[in-house]
Design an enzyme around this catalytic site. Structure first.
Site, PDB file in Angstrom:
ATOM      1  CB  ALA A  69      -6.385 -11.474  72.276  1.00 12.48           C
TER       2      ALA A  69
ATOM      3  CG  HIS B  23     -16.985 -25.354  83.179  1.00  6.24           C
ATOM      4  ND1 HIS B  23     -16.900 -24.664  84.349  1.00  6.24           N
ATOM      5  CD2 HIS B  23     -15.706 -25.726  82.891  1.00  6.24           C
ATOM      6  CE1 HIS B  23     -15.641 -24.619  84.751  1.00  6.24           C
ATOM      7  NE2 HIS B  23     -14.907 -25.260  83.895  1.00  6.24           N
TER       8      HIS B  23
ATOM      9  CE1 TYR C 122     -13.161 -22.916  86.916  1.00  9.40           C
ATOM     10  CE2 TYR C 122     -12.652 -20.657  86.354  1.00  9.40           C
ATOM     11  CZ  TYR C 122     -12.681 -21.990  86.016  1.00  9.40           C
ATOM     12  OH  TYR C 122     -12.205 -22.385  84.791  1.00  9.40           O
TER      13      TYR C 122
ATOM     14  CG  ASP D  28     -12.340 -17.843  81.882  1.00  9.11           C
ATOM     15  OD1 ASP D  28     -13.366 -17.941  81.193  1.00  9.11           O
ATOM     16  OD2 ASP D  28     -11.823 -18.803  82.489  1.00  9.11           O
TER      17      ASP D  28
ATOM     18  CE  LYS E 247     -14.430 -21.290  81.766  1.00 10.15           C
ATOM     19  NZ  LYS E 247     -13.828 -20.606  82.912  1.00 10.15           N
TER      20      LYS E 247
END
Ligand SMILES: NC(=O)c1ccc[n+]([C@@H]2O[C@H](COP(=O)([O-])OP(=O)(O)OC[C@H]3O[C@@H](n4cnc5c(N)ncnc54)[C@H](OP(=O)(O)O)[C@@H]3O)[C@@H](O)[C@H]2O)c1
Length: 290
Positions: free
Chosen positions: A13, A105, A47, A42, A72
């Site tokens: 989580a 994304h 990025y 993540d 993403k």
């Protein structure tokens, strides 16, 4: 603490985010996170630090199967063939054969045809076993409805801006109704701190008061709020003390009254980009090859 996605895949989580983490600080930050106990990272093609995330993973000595890797596809790579190739770029930079979670994304509302084609590529990657789960990010309720009309696979995750000052209950409800897990970006209100123009959730007096009652920091209180409400959260830091602080959230619990007090802080004001204003013209940029 793990969550079960709608296709049965299990995901920690609490993940570790790396948006705005410069490439030369990413290996250290991710290594510190893995040492602190995080088993979910993540990142995103946009990025510019997937290569360094992969390097940290290898240096950690952990088995590939022990760490959940989420990345993403950027909008410039939308389209069926382009998105299949975006997988090769991301997996190549990360140095992995499979991704645990691969998500769009953003929606491209003005070119929803490209958004659907990109999602169809994710469905192919899922069917071929190259990715274990697929999903979306920054999809509003109408984007989800439009996607569900055209797709055979319900997204496992919708990663959206959620913090005490902007909870997007309508989108969370739409996610829940479709069986999609809501994953909170800027979960400790980072965007309320690093983007000018409004109060900073990390300095909120209600959150500070709740934290004081538990001997916990505001960031820890906000993360606990997400976890107890069933969301995934992916806090980011480059500071080792904060990376560890943000993972030390499994030894206390907020009361129902405390959760409600945090819910009541919602201002309804978005701090991130307006999802309906994302266009290739304003946000498009080339994602380099692996
Ligand atoms: N899908 C999307 O469009 C989208 C958009 C934004 C973010 N994300 C994802 O969500 C992740 C988290 O979001 P975010 O980075 O915007 O915000 P965040 O995790 O809520 O907050 C990060 C900010 O808070 C600071 N910080 C971290 N821990 C802290 C603590 N314990 N006490 C005080 N300050 C602390 C960090 O600075 P230091 O690093 O200096 O500690 C950084 O400026 C990203 O890294 C990315 O993976 C996705």
């Amino acid at each position: 603490m793990e969550l079960t996605l709608n296709n049965g895949i299990r995901m920690p989580a609490l993940g570790f985010g790396v948006f705005q983490t410069p490439p030369d600080e990413t290996i250290g930050a991710v290594q510190t996170a893995l040492e602190a106990g995080y088993r979910h990272i993540d990142t995103a093609a946009a990025y510019g630090n997937e290569r360094e995330v992969g390097e940290a993973l290898r240096r950690s000595g952990l088995d590939r199967g022990d760490v959940f890797i989420e990345t993403k596809v950027w909008i410039s790579d939308f389209g069926y063939d382009q998105t299949l190739h975006a997988f090769d770029k991301s997996a190549g930079k990360l140095g992995v054969d499979t991704l645990d979670l691969f998500i769009l994304h953003q929606a491209l509302p003005s070119r929803f045809d490209l958004t659907i084609d990109a999602y169809k590529a994710l469905e192919t990657l899922l069917a071929d076993g190259r990715v274990r789960a697929i999903g979306v990010s920054n999809f509003m309720s109408d984007h989800l409805a439009a996607l569900l009309e055209h797709s055979g696979v319900v997204p496992a995750v919708n990663q959206i801006e959620v913090h005490p000052y902007f909870a997007q209950r309508d989108v969370q409800d739409a996610d829940a109704a479709a069986g999609i897990l809501t994953q909170a970006w800027s979960p400790i209100g980072g965007i309320t701190a690093y983007r000018e123009g409004g109060a900073n959730a990390l300095q909120d007096p209600t959150i500070a008061r709740i934290g004081a009652a538990h001997g916990k920091t505001p960031a820890q209180v906000m993360l606990r709020w997400h976890l107890q409400q069933g969301r995934s959260a992916i806090p980011k830091s480059v500071r080792p003390d904060r990376i560890r602080e943000n993972y030390t959230v499994f030894d206390f619990a907020l009361t129902e009254a405390e959760l409600a007090a945090i819910d009541a802080l919602d201002t309804g004001i978005r701090r991130g980009p307006e999802p309906n204003q994302i266009t290739l013209e304003t946000y498009g940029r080339e994602i380099p090859e692996a």
